[in-house]
Design an enzyme around this catalytic site. Structure first.
Site, mmCIF file in Angstrom:
data_model
loop_
_atom_site.group_PDB
_atom_site.id
_atom_site.type_symbol
_atom_site.label_atom_id
_atom_site.label_comp_id
_atom_site.label_asym_id
_atom_site.label_seq_id
_atom_site.Cartn_x
_atom_site.Cartn_y
_atom_site.Cartn_z
ATOM 1 N N ASP A 8 0.891 -1.169 0.000
ATOM 2 C CA ASP A 8 0.000 0.000 0.000
ATOM 3 C C ASP A 8 0.925 1.213 0.000
ATOM 4 O O ASP A 8 1.557 1.519 1.003
ATOM 5 C CB ASP A 8 -0.874 -0.047 1.264
ATOM 6 C CG ASP A 8 -1.636 1.260 1.510
ATOM 7 O OD1 ASP A 8 -1.641 2.117 0.614
ATOM 8 O OD2 ASP A 8 -2.212 1.399 2.604
ATOM 9 N N LYS A 70 2.713 11.470 -3.454
ATOM 10 C CA LYS A 70 1.651 10.784 -4.198
ATOM 11 C C LYS A 70 0.675 11.795 -4.809
ATOM 12 O O LYS A 70 0.021 11.510 -5.797
ATOM 13 C CB LYS A 70 0.929 9.851 -3.228
ATOM 14 C CG LYS A 70 -0.043 8.903 -3.859
ATOM 15 C CD LYS A 70 -0.526 7.926 -2.809
ATOM 16 C CE LYS A 70 -1.698 7.115 -3.246
ATOM 17 N NZ LYS A 70 -2.142 6.214 -2.173
ATOM 18 N N GLU A 171 -7.300 0.785 -3.936
ATOM 19 C CA GLU A 171 -7.211 0.643 -2.474
ATOM 20 C C GLU A 171 -8.516 0.157 -1.841
ATOM 21 O O GLU A 171 -8.499 -0.799 -1.059
ATOM 22 C CB GLU A 171 -6.746 1.973 -1.858
ATOM 23 C CG GLU A 171 -5.266 2.220 -2.134
ATOM 24 C CD GLU A 171 -4.849 3.673 -2.041
ATOM 25 O OE1 GLU A 171 -5.648 4.501 -1.565
ATOM 26 O OE2 GLU A 171 -3.724 3.993 -2.461
ATOM 27 N N ASP A 193 -12.934 5.316 2.083
ATOM 28 C CA ASP A 193 -11.473 5.340 2.259
ATOM 29 C C ASP A 193 -10.971 6.784 2.283
ATOM 30 O O ASP A 193 -10.861 7.429 1.239
ATOM 31 C CB ASP A 193 -10.844 4.544 1.101
ATOM 32 C CG ASP A 193 -9.323 4.493 1.192
ATOM 33 O OD1 ASP A 193 -8.748 5.119 2.098
ATOM 34 O OD2 ASP A 193 -8.708 3.818 0.342
#
Ligand code: AMP
Length: 606
Positions: A8, A70, A171, A193
């Protein structure tokens, strides 16, 4: 196939898990952490730091510490979200030669995949240290809402890190896979999420081991970073009003404020009040100034409420796309560190009309899902089938700058659609196709993925040639294009000019450079160790000299002093490995004389 690790790669933290003997293990890194900060820094001496050690020095080395990279991966420098990020990060974001957002650290420009590759390498190393074998195959997760460029860039990061990325999975899908395979209840799941940088909501049907994503929605620029920013903005505004100093213009103060805001946010998840205490945050005409401010949970919730509300729009959107209502949902699963916040749990509970499930660890469940998918690919986990969707509409540019959809969002992947293209003028030797992703009507509001030229078309009157172009979205959510000239039956060459990202040549160069630098990196580590050793010996020798000067012959005293002075000079002038080794060895010799004299003296006393 060797073991497949599940990674992850988070905005704030990363996590690695692996399937071993029928069990999924989350692996601890060399510092003992089960998650690793996704932070990379370069020190003044050029040493590269990754993870916890990089995060720890961020306050003093803020300009050269890359966090939340990211948010930049697969993004153009002038994308609105990047423009916004540029004013909030302490490092410099620069345009690459092709207009992508890159990062400048210690005078060198790095692409986000290169920086992310160091984090991935650390995760790879973590797995290798635990398993005692090389780990080359990986499943890497991305936010469900990532477009093709962001996915491609993540895959590039894997390649740079020496990983064979077998599959990129979303994810929330990974989280559902982890939850579903361990708890095994069939039904319609909503996976909410909210991580450090992104928000995703995914509705997924689980029945008899088939995980079918029904819809997904989200916001790639909504996460914990934004919560922290709202508090930083409020604190600095108050400070400006009270003291007349804008803290956000002082990068060091800004970095300290950010860390304090994140800490306060986390504390307020379990306590009802906390204090932000930043002594010597800056100085004014009257001397040093401090920032001390108490904040209660309810006040904090008032500040960030708008962000929590903002997550509900995509939730409505995902329900609508799946043709479902809130009472069709059997289980709500919370993923991402931000879902520890009581306000988030309460609002999500209210929205779906049921308390969210809290059985999973929101920091680890995504990596566990990725490792589960690794087990599926190795045949170790049977009877599990994952059917995901594409989060964004894929289409082409047509006359007048119009975006014409070909594959609507939320279509199950893999998927292929074909479209016939033709020429606009007589004897036109090529046709250009502009491929984009997005939900807006006009080309300029969507993300440009690539321009293709279909070349080698035989001379013919306009409109006669028929070129059949297939657009394929693979199980990773990545786009591929092939073309065939229907007249000749020949495959037509497709020349791709990707709108962004690293070329094959770039990736090759970076990997080569990393190989070449490995020796450099190792000698850098050796240098740091030698310097530390020298500093330690200098300290003890200086103290012993002070204490035993009276019993040491003058010539020996001189030898110790001159070895100490030389050592200091070598360290202060940042000399290389050989010089430090030489100075250390000379100091060791001198220190032996000192020790001899000390023990002779003790012997004399005894
Ligand atoms: P992730 O990307 O899933 O690792 O989520 C990281 C985000 O979760 C960061 O913004 C953290 O500050 C936030 N976070 C972690 N723990 C907590 C907590 N106890 N309360 C609120 N936010 C948290």
């Amino acid at each position: 196939m060797g073991r497949v690790i599940g990674i992850d790669l988070g905005t704030t933290n990363s996590c690695v898990a692996v399937f071993v003997d029928g069990e999924i293990l989350v692996l601890a890194n060399s510092e003992g952490g089960r998650t690793t900060p996704s932070v990379v820094a370069f020190t003044e001496s050029g040493e590269r730091l990754v993870g916890q050690i990089a995060k720890r020095q961020a306050i003093t080395n803020w300009e050269h510490t890359a966090v939340a990279v990211k948010r930049l991966i697969g993004q153009r420098f002038d994308a609105p979200a990047v423009v916004d990020t540029r004013s909030h990060v302490s490092y410099e974001i620069v345009p690459s030669p092709t207009g992508d957002a890159w990062i400048r650290l210690r005078g060198r420009d790095y692409s986000p995949p290169e920086i992310s590759a160091w984090v991935l390498k650390k995760m790879k190393q973590t797995a290798e240290d635990y398993l005692g074998e090389e780990c080359n195959d990986a499943i890497v997760t991305v936010p469900a809402h990532f477009n093709d460029a962001q996915r491609q860039a993540t895959k590039d990061a894997g390649r740079i890190a020496g990983l064979n990325v077998l599959r990129i999975i979303n994810e929330p899908t990974a989280a559902a896979l982890a939850y579903g395979t361990s708890h095994g209840r069939d039904g319609l799941y909503a996976v909410y999420d909210l991580g450090g940088g992104t928000f995703d909501i995914t509705l997924l049907q689980m029945s008899d081991g088939v995980f079918e994503v029904r819809s997904t929605s989200g916001d790639t620029f909504l996460g914990g970073e934004d919560f922290d920013r709202l508090l930083v903005d409020m604190l600095s505004k108050e400070f400006l009003e009270a003291k007349g100093i804008e803290l956000r213009e002082d990068r060091m103060a800004l970095q300290r404020l950010k860390e304090a805001a994140e800490k306060a946010k986390q504390e307020l998840s379990s306590a009802t009040g906390t204090e932000i205490n930043l002594p010597f945050i800056t100085s004014g005409p009257q001397g040093p100034l401090h920032l001390i401010r108490s904040i209660s949970r309810s006040e904090y919730e008032g500040i960030v409420e708008e962000l929590v509300e903002k997550t509900l729009g995509p939730c409505r959107d995902a329900l609508k796309a799946a043709g479902a209502k809130t009472n069709d949902i059997d289980e709500v699963i919370l993923v991402g560190g931000m879902t520890r916040m009581p306000l988030v749990q309460a609002r999500v509970g209210e929205f779906f009309g049921r308390a969210p499930n809290r059985e999973v660890n929101p920091d680890e469940v995504v990596a566990i899902g990725a490792a589960t998918q690794g087990g599926v690919m190795r045949g170790e986990v049977a009877d599990v089938l994952l059917l995901d969707v594409t989060p964004l509409t894929l289409g082409v540019e047509t006359q007048g700058g119009i975006f014409t959809p070909l594959i609507p969002r939320n279509s199950t992947i893999p998927i292929t659609v074909s479209e016939i293209f033709t020429t606009a003028v007589d004897n036109q030797p090529f046709v250009e196709v502009h491929v984009l992703q997005g939900e807006r009507a006009l080309v300029r509001d969507n993300v440009s993925l690539a321009r293709f030229q279909l070349t080698g078309i035989a001379p013919a009157p306009r409109g006669l040639p028929q070129i059949d172009v297939s657009f394929h979205i693979d199980p990773n959510g990545l786009v591929e294009v092939t073309a065939r000239d229907l007249g000749t039956g020949r495959e037509t060459a497709v020349q791709v000019n990707a709108a962004s990202g690293l070329s094959e040549a770039d990736i090759y160069r970076i990997v080569e450079e990393a190989d070449a630098r490995r020796i450099d990196d190792e000698s850098q580590r050796e240098l740091v160790e030698l310097r530390n050793k020298a500093e330690g010996l200098m300290y003890t020798s200086e103290r012993s000299l002070q204490e035993y000067a009276s019993v040491l012959p003058a010539s020996d005293q001189e030898a110790v002093l001159s070895a100490l002075a030389y050592c200091r000079q070598v360290l202060d002038q940042h000399m290389g490995v050989e010089e430090v080794r030489g100075a250390l060895s000379a100091l060791e010799d001198a220190a032996y004389r000192l020790a001899d004299a000390m023990y002779a003296n003790l012997g004399g006393q005894g």
